[in-house]
Design a protein around this motif. Structure first.
Motif, PDB file in Angstrom:
ATOM      1  N   VAL A   8     -27.242  33.352 -31.641  1.00 54.23           N
ATOM      2  CA  VAL A   8     -26.691  32.474 -30.605  1.00 54.23           C
ATOM      3  C   VAL A   8     -26.505  33.242 -29.305  1.00 54.23           C
ATOM      4  CG1 VAL A   8     -24.666  31.127 -29.933  1.00 54.23           C
ATOM      5  CG2 VAL A   8     -25.601  30.904 -32.244  1.00 54.23           C
ATOM      6  N   GLN A   9     -25.958  34.480 -29.405  1.00 48.78           N
ATOM      7  CA  GLN A   9     -25.754  35.285 -28.200  1.00 48.78           C
ATOM      8  C   GLN A   9     -27.087  35.657 -27.558  1.00 48.78           C
ATOM      9  OE1 GLN A   9     -22.844  35.952 -26.911  1.00 48.78           O
ATOM     10  NE2 GLN A   9     -23.682  37.103 -25.182  1.00 48.78           N
ATOM     11  N   LYS A  10     -28.084  35.993 -28.381  1.00 52.11           N
ATOM     12  CA  LYS A  10     -29.398  36.383 -27.850  1.00 52.11           C
ATOM     13  C   LYS A  10     -30.062  35.225 -27.126  1.00 52.11           C
ATOM     14  CE  LYS A  10     -33.966  37.876 -29.437  1.00 52.11           C
ATOM     15  NZ  LYS A  10     -34.785  38.232 -30.632  1.00 52.11           N
ATOM     16  N   TYR A  11     -30.095  34.023 -27.769  1.00 49.89           N
ATOM     17  CA  TYR A  11     -30.736  32.881 -27.143  1.00 49.89           C
ATOM     18  C   TYR A  11     -29.956  32.409 -25.917  1.00 49.89           C
ATOM     19  CZ  TYR A  11     -33.377  32.748 -31.513  1.00 49.89           C
ATOM     20  OH  TYR A  11     -34.175  33.076 -32.558  1.00 49.89           O
ATOM     21  N   GLY A  12     -28.641  32.520 -25.979  1.00 49.81           N
ATOM     22  CA  GLY A  12     -27.850  32.149 -24.801  1.00 49.81           C
ATOM     23  C   GLY A  12     -28.124  33.045 -23.609  1.00 49.81           C
ATOM     24  N   ASP A  13     -28.222  34.367 -23.846  1.00 46.67           N
ATOM     25  CA  ASP A  13     -28.539  35.287 -22.753  1.00 46.67           C
ATOM     26  C   ASP A  13     -29.928  35.019 -22.187  1.00 46.67           C
ATOM     27  OD1 ASP A  13     -26.093  36.429 -23.141  1.00 46.67           O
ATOM     28  OD2 ASP A  13     -26.830  38.118 -24.327  1.00 46.67           O
ATOM     29  N   GLY A  14     -30.882  34.698 -23.065  1.00 43.64           N
ATOM     30  CA  GLY A  14     -32.224  34.383 -22.565  1.00 43.64           C
ATOM     31  C   GLY A  14     -32.242  33.131 -21.705  1.00 43.64           C
ATOM     32  N   THR A  15     -31.467  32.125 -22.110  1.00 43.83           N
ATOM     33  CA  THR A  15     -31.392  30.899 -21.302  1.00 43.83           C
ATOM     34  C   THR A  15     -30.764  31.174 -19.945  1.00 43.83           C
ATOM     35  OG1 THR A  15     -31.168  29.629 -23.342  1.00 43.83           O
ATOM     36  CG2 THR A  15     -30.547  28.537 -21.290  1.00 43.83           C
ATOM     37  N   ILE A  16     -29.724  32.009 -19.930  1.00 37.77           N
ATOM     38  CA  ILE A  16     -29.062  32.338 -18.660  1.00 37.77           C
ATOM     39  C   ILE A  16     -30.023  33.076 -17.735  1.00 37.77           C
ATOM     40  CG2 ILE A  16     -27.202  33.698 -17.643  1.00 37.77           C
ATOM     41  CD1 ILE A  16     -25.611  33.119 -20.223  1.00 37.77           C
ATOM     42  N   ARG A  17     -30.796  34.002 -18.276  1.00 40.71           N
ATOM     43  CA  ARG A  17     -31.754  34.735 -17.433  1.00 40.71           C
ATOM     44  C   ARG A  17     -32.810  33.805 -16.855  1.00 40.71           C
ATOM     45  NH1 ARG A  17     -31.325  38.590 -21.636  1.00 40.71           N
ATOM     46  NH2 ARG A  17     -33.231  37.770 -22.580  1.00 40.71           N
ATOM     47  N   ARG A  18     -33.269  32.849 -17.649  1.00 45.05           N
ATOM     48  CA  ARG A  18     -34.280  31.913 -17.134  1.00 45.05           C
ATOM     49  C   ARG A  18     -33.704  31.021 -16.041  1.00 45.05           C
ATOM     50  NH1 ARG A  18     -35.654  31.706 -22.655  1.00 45.05           N
ATOM     51  NH2 ARG A  18     -34.438  29.795 -22.946  1.00 45.05           N
ATOM     52  N   VAL A  19     -32.453  30.587 -16.214  1.00 47.66           N
ATOM     53  CA  VAL A  19     -31.840  29.732 -15.191  1.00 47.66           C
ATOM     54  C   VAL A  19     -31.672  30.504 -13.894  1.00 47.66           C
ATOM     55  CG1 VAL A  19     -29.763  28.447 -14.574  1.00 47.66           C
ATOM     56  CG2 VAL A  19     -30.715  28.229 -16.862  1.00 47.66           C
ATOM     57  N   PHE A  20     -31.212  31.756 -13.970  1.00 50.06           N
ATOM     58  CA  PHE A  20     -31.034  32.534 -12.748  1.00 50.06           C
ATOM     59  C   PHE A  20     -32.377  32.935 -12.150  1.00 50.06           C
ATOM     60  CE2 PHE A  20     -26.624  32.950 -14.003  1.00 50.06           C
ATOM     61  CZ  PHE A  20     -25.979  33.001 -12.783  1.00 50.06           C
ATOM     62  N   GLY A  21     -33.403  33.094 -12.977  1.00 52.25           N
ATOM     63  CA  GLY A  21     -34.731  33.323 -12.411  1.00 52.25           C
ATOM     64  C   GLY A  21     -35.225  32.136 -11.624  1.00 52.25           C
ATOM     65  N   MET A  22     -34.974  30.924 -12.165  1.00 48.27           N
ATOM     66  CA  MET A  22     -35.327  29.717 -11.423  1.00 48.27           C
ATOM     67  C   MET A  22     -34.465  29.571 -10.177  1.00 48.27           C
ATOM     68  SD  MET A  22     -34.129  26.369 -10.916  1.00 48.27           S
ATOM     69  CE  MET A  22     -33.007  26.201 -12.282  1.00 48.27           C
ATOM     70  N   LEU A  23     -33.192  29.978 -10.265  1.00 46.56           N
ATOM     71  CA  LEU A  23     -32.289  29.873  -9.118  1.00 46.56           C
ATOM     72  C   LEU A  23     -32.738  30.785  -7.992  1.00 46.56           C
ATOM     73  CD1 LEU A  23     -29.625  28.512  -8.233  1.00 46.56           C
ATOM     74  CD2 LEU A  23     -28.425  30.511  -9.105  1.00 46.56           C
ATOM     75  N   SER A  24     -33.258  31.969  -8.335  1.00 49.44           N
ATOM     76  CA  SER A  24     -33.723  32.897  -7.291  1.00 49.44           C
ATOM     77  C   SER A  24     -34.970  32.381  -6.595  1.00 49.44           C
ATOM     78  CB  SER A  24     -34.009  34.265  -7.910  1.00 49.44           C
ATOM     79  OG  SER A  24     -32.844  34.788  -8.514  1.00 49.44           O
ATOM     80  N   SER A  25     -35.756  31.544  -7.291  1.00 45.91           N
ATOM     81  CA  SER A  25     -36.980  31.018  -6.671  1.00 45.91           C
ATOM     82  C   SER A  25     -36.716  29.869  -5.714  1.00 45.91           C
ATOM     83  CB  SER A  25     -37.951  30.555  -7.760  1.00 45.91           C
ATOM     84  OG  SER A  25     -37.401  29.479  -8.497  1.00 45.91           O
ATOM     85  N   LEU A  26     -35.525  29.250  -5.800  1.00 47.07           N
ATOM     86  CA  LEU A  26     -35.220  28.164  -4.870  1.00 47.07           C
ATOM     87  C   LEU A  26     -34.999  28.710  -3.476  1.00 47.07           C
ATOM     88  CD1 LEU A  26     -32.786  26.013  -7.037  1.00 47.07           C
ATOM     89  CD2 LEU A  26     -35.187  25.582  -6.591  1.00 47.07           C
TER      90      LEU A  26
END
Length: 751
Positions: free
Chosen positions: A486-504
């Motif tokens: 759960v912690q691993k998949y949660g961290d991966g989701t957070i990284r993807r969201v912030f990666g998308m946030l940086s592209s905006l």
């Protein structure tokens, strides 16, 4: 060891580091020199080595000057050689050495070496018109260098002297020039030099320039020589403005497509294209280097005229009348004869065979044609697509439409047909029809047993498909995730969201429309602010349990049973890092995040107080105090900002004024920041602004300012100005303490 092998080793060493050239040249000259009776291979190697050495950019020209004088006899002997390769390399080496010997003669008045150079120059100039084409191209390069050094350079500055020139005689500043470090020109030659005559050098350069221009306007059969001359002239234009107008005017009178009047053989086409491209590149470069050149208008007209001429010469499509365009359907309204349109012949599609039909039989319209290739033989789908797509594009649209309609008609006919029994299953008997039993002889028991043994099992006999019940299919339930997963998949989701946030895109300015409050929909606009709001609320409210009043929130150090507290901390860490990556532009994100943290702390505190009151009424326990995350996150973010803030960063003032809650520990960070002398004014400005516009923290601001005045000597002058208005009694008490201290010290001295 082979002598050429030793020479190649020395050459490789020099190519790696130019500092070895002054050491290698004296050791190589006895082997390749005129008195060594060297073989042809050795002479070729020596000429190539000298041409490569003095053209090397890794060896400074000042260091080349002493060594070039030692190779003059060798070059003079190489020019009398019978081999064309030796002569070409010797001319190239002489082109690189001539400016160095020229500058050496100006400063040292060395007559013997200059006579050697003059003999080499005379030998090369004699070969310029009669030598083979390769040698003539090298001679053009040598003539270019002679014209370059014997022509006046840029306008000099008489206030700065070159260290190589002798001091001027009296007050005459005409011979004092300021050439560039690598620009060797006629400006270096004094008027009274005993070896170099200023007028003779300039006249010789003018004559050699005319010879170069004569090559351009002469015979165009040797395109290599003309192209080399154009490239040599292109280098002279920007470096010698005094002759640039003469060169440009001559090139504008040059006809690169002169051979168009002769038979258009493939050789002549290549020659004209080569000279036309070289001329166009030369003139375009002149226009780019100097946009204010007075010749630019003429150059532009020349390029347009040459372009039209090139199109007329090489565009063969305009030499013949184009063929008339025929109508695709065979009907031309301009014709007087009536033409009946051709009706396409429709292909007869054979009917489907009786019984069950496969996909191959459904799509096969021509049973005698057969497939062009077997698609099952292709293992790679990409390879199959690369073949099928061009094949489908080449098919006639009308025929393809007819084929699709035929397949569609077959498919509709199959849907309307009654269902066929599966193989191995007899069709149901009609009650009205009589059962047909053919005559047969009765079988014995042994035959019946053999048939039963060879028959398939009962569970393998298929039932009629039409009567089979449809059972809903359910996917198997996935295994439960562990806390680590759960912690691993949660961290991966957070990284993807912030990666998308940086592209905006970053917002250019604040939106003029007012933003809604805490009850707004976070992702209503799908911009950067909406995603930041979603992330902040996931970090603050995901584990809060606001809808469940019986569930108490955990402390920030505790571990939630559902594992979402660790995810909340991961989001907080990611938000902190995202803000600090560019904190000046993303300070609004930090303020929004802290507002969400403060709001969640207030809600959780109210919930816990209600629960504590209920427990106190029932059990007599005291109310508990909720420790939120706002203060911890605010201090962490403020400490990181203060570490990078400068004395002129007013963004810190905005941050301190817009965060929802301030306390003494947060404001004491301003005292810590004031320990830096360059940021004292910024710290006092923050405290002054908060005192004026946030009344609840006035007393804390005054206390921090008093503490700063008492402990920081450098901040006393600025703090005293504000304390005179806010708390003047502190200053009076401080003055009294100073007076008592001074009186005490006087009494001690008197004793």
């Amino acid at each position: 060891m082979n002598p050429l092998g030793q020479l190649e080793s020395a050459r490789s060493l020099a190519l790696g580091d130019g500092r070895y050239y002054p050491t290698i040249i004296p050791g190589v000259l006895p082997i390749i020199g005129p008195n060594a009776n060297a073989s042809l291979d050795t002479r070729r190697w020596g000429a190539d080595f000298l041409a490569e050495t003095f053209a090397s950019p890794t060896w400074p020209s000042d260091a080349k000057e002493p060594s070039c004088l030692t190779v003059l006899p060798t070059l003079r002997a190489y020019l009398d050689d019978n081999d064309t390769g030796v002569i070409k390399s010797a001319v190239q080496a002489a082109a690189s050495i001539y400016p160095l010997v020229y500058r050496h003669t100006i400063s040292s008045h060395d007559s013997p070496n200059w006579q050697h150079m003059l003999a080499i120059k005379s030998n090369i100039l004699r070969r310029m018109d009669t030598a083979p084409p390769g040698v003539r191209v090298c001679c053009v390069k040598f003539v270019q260098q002679v014209v370059l050094v014997q022509t006046p350079g840029q306008i000099a500055d008489p206030r700065v002297r070159s260290p190589r020139l002798p001091p001027p005689a009296g007050n005459d500043l005409s011979s004092v020039q300021r050439p560039e470090q690598n620009d060797i020109s006629l400006a270096l030659v004094p008027r009274d030099h005993n070896l170099l005559s200023h007028s003779q050098l300039e006249a010789e350069a003018s004559g050699l320039l005319d010879r170069l221009l004569d090559i351009v306007h002469g015979d165009h059969s040797d395109a290599l020589l003309v192209t080399a001359t154009l490239n040599a002239l292109g280098m002279l234009i920007p470096r010698r403005p005094t002759i640039a107008s003469k060169i440009i005017g001559s090139i504008l009178n040059f006809n690169a497509l002169k051979l168009a009047n002769s038979p258009m053989t493939p050789k002549n086409k290549v020659i004209m294209k080569s000279m036309e491209r070289t001329t166009r590149a030369l003139l375009v470069n002149v226009m780019k280097r100097n946009p204010d050149n007075p010749f630019n208008t003429r150059i532009h007209q020349y390029l347009e005229r040459m372009h039209h001429t090139r199109v007329d010469v090489f565009d063969e499509s305009k030499r013949k009348r184009p063929a008339p365009v025929e109508q695709a359907d065979g009907m031309d309204p301009s014709k007087r004869q009536r033409v009946v349109p051709i009706v396409p012949i429709t292909q007869n599609v054979p009917p489907l065979p009786p019984g069950p039909v496969s996909y191959r039989e459904l799509f096969t319209l021509d049973p005698n044609g057969g497939p062009a290739f077997d698609v099952q033989a292709f293992q790679d789908p990409e390879q199959l697509l690369s073949i099928l797509v061009p094949v489908l594009q080449s098919i006639d649209a009308t025929k393809l439409g007819d084929a699709i309609n035929a397949v569609r008609a077959r498919y509709l006919a199959l849907q309307k047909a009654p269902p066929q029994p599966a193989p191995g299953v007899s069709a149901p008997l009609n009650d009205e029809e009589e059962e047909y039993e053919p005559d047969f002889e009765p079988e014995d028991n042994e035959q019946i047993v053999n048939q039963l043994d060879s028959a398939p099992p009962e569970d393998m006999i298929p039932d009629r498909v039409t009567n089979a019940p449809l059972v809903p299919y359910k996917l198997p339930q996935a295994p439960p995730l562990t806390k680590e997963e759960v912690q691993k998949y949660g961290d991966g989701t957070i990284r993807r969201v912030f990666g998308m946030l940086s592209s905006l895109e970053e917002p250019s300015s604040r939106s003029k429309a007012p933003k809604r409050g805490f009850n707004r929909l976070a992702a209503s606009s799908y911009d950067r602010d909406s995603w930041v709001t979603i992330l902040a609320r996931l970090a603050t409210r995901a584990s809060a349990g606001l809808d469940d009043p019986d569930e108490n929130t955990k402390s920030e150090s505790g571990n939630g049973e559902k594992g979402n507290f660790a995810i909340s901390e991961s989001i907080r860490n990611a938000l902190h890092n995202y803000v600090m990556y560019d904190w000046k532009k993303r300070i609004d994100i930090g303020i929004s995040w802290l507002n969400e943290e403060w709001y969640n702390d207030r809600v959780q505190s109210n919930i816990m107080n209600k629960g504590s009151k209920f427990a106190a009424n029932g059990n007599g326990s005291s109310p508990s105090v909720y420790k939120g995350n706002y203060r911890r996150c605010a201090l962490r973010l403020l400490n990181a900002i203060i570490a990078f803030a400068e004395g002129t960063d007013k963004v810190l003032l905005r941050f301190m004024s817009e965060i929802p809650e301030l306390d003494r520990e947060i404001l004491m960070r301003m005292k810590k920041m004031a320990e830096d002398p360059e940021r004292i004014d910024l710290a006092i400005m923050v405290l002054q602004y908060l005192y004026m516009f946030r009344p609840p923290v006035r007393e804390i601001c005054v206390d921090v300012l008093v503490d700063m005045w008492q402990t920081n000597e450098r901040a006393k002058p600025a703090a005293s100005k504000i304390l005179k208005r806010w708390k003047p009694e502190v200053l009076s008490q401080g003055n009294a303490v100073k007076m008592e201290t001074a009186n005490g010290s006087l009494e001690v001295k008197a004793i």
